[in-house]
Write a protein that holds these residues in place. Structure first.
Motif, PDB file in Angstrom:
ATOM      1  N   HIS A 149       0.747  -1.311   0.091  1.00 21.66           N
ATOM      2  CA  HIS A 149      -0.333  -0.306  -0.360  1.00 21.66           C
ATOM      3  C   HIS A 149       0.517   0.987  -0.318  1.00 21.66           C
ATOM      4  O   HIS A 149       0.369   2.377  -0.070  1.00 21.66           O
ATOM      5  CB  HIS A 149      -1.140  -0.114   1.140  1.00 21.66           C
ATOM      6  N   ARG A 150       2.124   1.261  -0.230  1.00 25.20           N
ATOM      7  CA  ARG A 150       3.062   2.385  -0.297  1.00 25.20           C
ATOM      8  C   ARG A 150       4.492   2.228  -1.107  1.00 25.20           C
ATOM      9  O   ARG A 150       5.089   3.076  -1.224  1.00 25.20           O
ATOM     10  CB  ARG A 150       3.310   2.128   1.605  1.00 25.20           C
ATOM     11  N   PHE A 153       5.446   6.162  -2.472  1.00 23.81           N
ATOM     12  CA  PHE A 153       6.224   5.961  -1.861  1.00 23.81           C
ATOM     13  C   PHE A 153       7.395   6.103  -1.544  1.00 23.81           C
ATOM     14  O   PHE A 153       8.578   6.788  -1.808  1.00 23.81           O
ATOM     15  CB  PHE A 153       5.492   6.457  -0.466  1.00 23.81           C
ATOM     16  N   SER A 156       9.525   5.892  -5.159  1.00 20.98           N
ATOM     17  CA  SER A 156      10.319   7.362  -5.290  1.00 20.98           C
ATOM     18  C   SER A 156      10.991   8.339  -4.740  1.00 20.98           C
ATOM     19  O   SER A 156      11.850   9.566  -4.397  1.00 20.98           O
ATOM     20  CB  SER A 156       8.471   8.632  -4.542  1.00 20.98           C
ATOM     21  N   PRO A 293       7.763  13.703  -3.034  1.00 23.44           N
ATOM     22  CA  PRO A 293       7.319  11.998  -2.606  1.00 23.44           C
ATOM     23  C   PRO A 293       6.066  12.340  -1.627  1.00 23.44           C
ATOM     24  O   PRO A 293       5.308  11.711  -1.516  1.00 23.44           O
ATOM     25  CB  PRO A 293       8.577  11.833  -0.990  1.00 23.44           C
ATOM     26  N   LEU A 294       5.119  13.871  -1.619  1.00 21.37           N
ATOM     27  CA  LEU A 294       3.438  14.388  -1.486  1.00 21.37           C
ATOM     28  C   LEU A 294       3.345  13.831  -2.973  1.00 21.37           C
ATOM     29  O   LEU A 294       2.443  13.184  -2.560  1.00 21.37           O
ATOM     30  CB  LEU A 294       4.211  15.452  -1.079  1.00 21.37           C
ATOM     31  N   THR A 297       3.119   9.805  -2.315  1.00 24.54           N
ATOM     32  CA  THR A 297       1.920   9.354  -2.000  1.00 24.54           C
ATOM     33  C   THR A 297       0.309   9.627  -1.669  1.00 24.54           C
ATOM     34  O   THR A 297      -0.423   8.574  -1.746  1.00 24.54           O
ATOM     35  CB  THR A 297       2.252  10.462   0.024  1.00 24.54           C
ATOM     36  N   ASP A 300      -0.269   6.511  -3.694  1.00 29.95           N
ATOM     37  CA  ASP A 300      -0.687   5.425  -3.119  1.00 29.95           C
ATOM     38  C   ASP A 300      -1.775   5.850  -2.524  1.00 29.95           C
ATOM     39  O   ASP A 300      -2.786   4.607  -2.635  1.00 29.95           O
ATOM     40  CB  ASP A 300      -0.185   5.777  -1.971  1.00 29.95           C
ATOM     41  N   ARG A 301      -2.561   6.823  -3.142  1.00 27.23           N
ATOM     42  CA  ARG A 301      -4.424   6.997  -2.575  1.00 27.23           C
ATOM     43  C   ARG A 301      -5.622   6.570  -3.321  1.00 27.23           C
ATOM     44  O   ARG A 301      -6.278   6.510  -3.396  1.00 27.23           O
ATOM     45  CB  ARG A 301      -3.620   8.111  -1.247  1.00 27.23           C
ATOM     46  N   HIS A 424      -1.913   0.630  -8.431  1.00 31.53           N
ATOM     47  CA  HIS A 424      -1.900   0.908  -7.287  1.00 31.53           C
ATOM     48  C   HIS A 424      -1.895   0.368  -5.697  1.00 31.53           C
ATOM     49  O   HIS A 424      -1.760   0.011  -4.659  1.00 31.53           O
ATOM     50  CB  HIS A 424      -1.855   2.418  -6.779  1.00 31.53           C
TER      51      HIS A 424
END
Length: 447
Positions: A149-150, A153, A156, A293-294, A297, A300-301, A424
């Protein structure tokens, strides 16, 4: 039924850190060449009696490494899927450090004539071969170690490391570019290249302690070593390889921003100083370190596709504004739009593509698929600088044509993302399965 693979505790962070530091050190080497090609090499390695041609030839040597990258990807991708990600990561770092150090030792045109640019091109080819396997191996390593799930992130970190290397290269070149011309052109430009010795040593220490990924270990234990990863890749994943090639053209935004725009801004037609323009790149990369990274992240959502689409389409628009700002001669406007263009908008695509591309392929061909697909696209992006220099006209100031050319290169990435699957939420062990349905079982040998 596949058993979910899990990395040992702490290993995902260790893999991401190794990818970040290794990529930063590797791309420090790669990007100091870009600064030197725009600011130094036209006078050191080429005929000074024709400045326009010298600049064009110097920028062409920047693209040579990108031409070599698809060739390197064929070999390094093949061995990375046979021997593992770790071995390729160590090899590429050592090769990059050595070739970059040798560039700093090269004789100039005044000393050995036309042999000087020939040796320069040879070293640049070695840089390209090294870079061909670097990102694909680091991306594969971090993706296969990451929690499902990451993955966005953790992968990246490879690209934020690349931006960190570019930032470091720019910061090193700022005091070098401020040297008096006689010192700059005699010995000053060599110092950043000589520093690559430290790059190789530090990178080797970091990467040799890294464990192979559990996904790769499980795949080789269950199925054995794949005999011909390339054959499987082209038979079962050819459509995704084409998507990665198209998506990788987004790197043209980076090369135009980093090299051509720097050359244009410091030309006689605009007249900005070398040091001030290097600071634009430095600050834009600093912002990118936080933005990448933002964006990852967020992917990922909400998914890889919408974030990548924002970066690709937004970059096409923002490059018009950035090059226009340079043409006005306003440094404040150039600085602001440079940070927004490269540090924020482009970072959306840049931060997501490691997971977006890597998730298209299964473990057995992931490194090959990423390496070959990206490096073919990057080859076009590398020579985008040369084409831009020609499109800009004899005076090198037709910025609007260059902006239109850059925007056109952003169209294939948009098409690629619109036709790609969203991955994802797919478990790591099931990535790439859809493209394998109905495929023949590959020929394998025992590990």
């Amino acid at each position: 039924m596949s058993v979910p693979v899990a990395a040992p505790p702490g290993q995902p962070k260790k893999a991401a850190t190794a990818a970040w530091i290794g990529s930063a050190l590797e791309y420090y080497d790669f990007f100091i060449y870009g600064s030197a090609a725009a600011l130094i090499f036209p006078e050191v390695f080429f005929d000074e009696s024709d400045p326009a041609t010298a600049t064009l030839l110097s920028l062409a040597t920047f693209g040579v490494a990108y031409a070599a990258r698809p060739v390197g990807a064929l070999f390094l991708g093949h061995f990375g899927d046979k021997l593992g990600r770790k071995k390729i990561m160590v090899f590429t770092l050592i090769l990059m450090g050595l070739s970059t150090f040798l560039i700093g030792c090269l004789p100039t045109r005044d000393q050995v004539g036309t042999l000087a640019p020939v040796l320069l091109v040879l070293c640049r080819v070695l840089q390209g071969i090294s870079a061909a396997g670097e990102q694909a191996s680091a991306n594969s390593m971090s993706l296969e170690h990451a929690p499902p799930h990451r993955r966005g992130f953790f992968t990246s970190f490879t690209l934020s490391g690349t931006q960190g290397g570019q930032l470091l290269a720019t910061l090193v070149f700022i005091p070098v570019a401020a040297l008096p011309d006689d010192q700059l052109l005699s010995w000053g430009w060599r110092v950043p290249f000589w520093m690559s010795v430290a790059v190789a040593v530090v990178g080797f220490v970091i990467r040799r302690k890294l464990e192979e990924t559990p996904a790769f270990a499980q795949q080789t234990a269950k199925e054995g070593v794949v005999r011909m990863p390339l054959a499987i890749l082209l038979r079962e994943h050819w459509a995704d390889v084409l998507r990665v090639v198209a998506g990788a053209l987004i790197a043209s935004v980076s090369t135009i921003f980093t090299v051509w725009a720097l050359s244009y801004a410091t030309s006689d037609s605009v007249g900005m100083s070398r040091s001030s323009m290097l600071w634009v790149g430095a600050l834009a990369n600093l912002v990118a370190l936080a933005a990448i990274p933002l964006w990852a992240t967020l992917s990922d959502r909400i998914g890889r596709r919408p974030v990548f689409l924002v970066g690709a389409a937004g970059s096409a628009v923002m490059m018009f504004l950035y090059l226009w700002a340079i043409s006005t001669g306003s440094y404040a406007l150039t600085l602001i739009l440079g940070i927004v263009t490269f540090g924020v908008v482009y970072s959306a695509a840049n931060g997501v593509w490691p997971s977006f591309y890597g998730e298209m392929f299964s473990t057995r061909v992931r490194l090959s698929g990423m390496a070959i697909g990206t490096q073919i696209g990057f080859a076009v992006a590398g020579f985008a600088v040369t084409f831009a220099a020609q499109i800009a006209g004899p005076d090198g100031d037709d910025w609007s044509s260059v902006a239109l050319f850059t925007a056109a290169l952003c169209v294939p990435p948009v098409i690629a993302v619109l036709t790609a699957r969203e991955t994802h939420k797919v478990p790591t062990e099931h990535l790439g399965e859809r493209s394998q349905q109905g495929a023949r079982q590959p020929e394998r040998v025992t590990a």
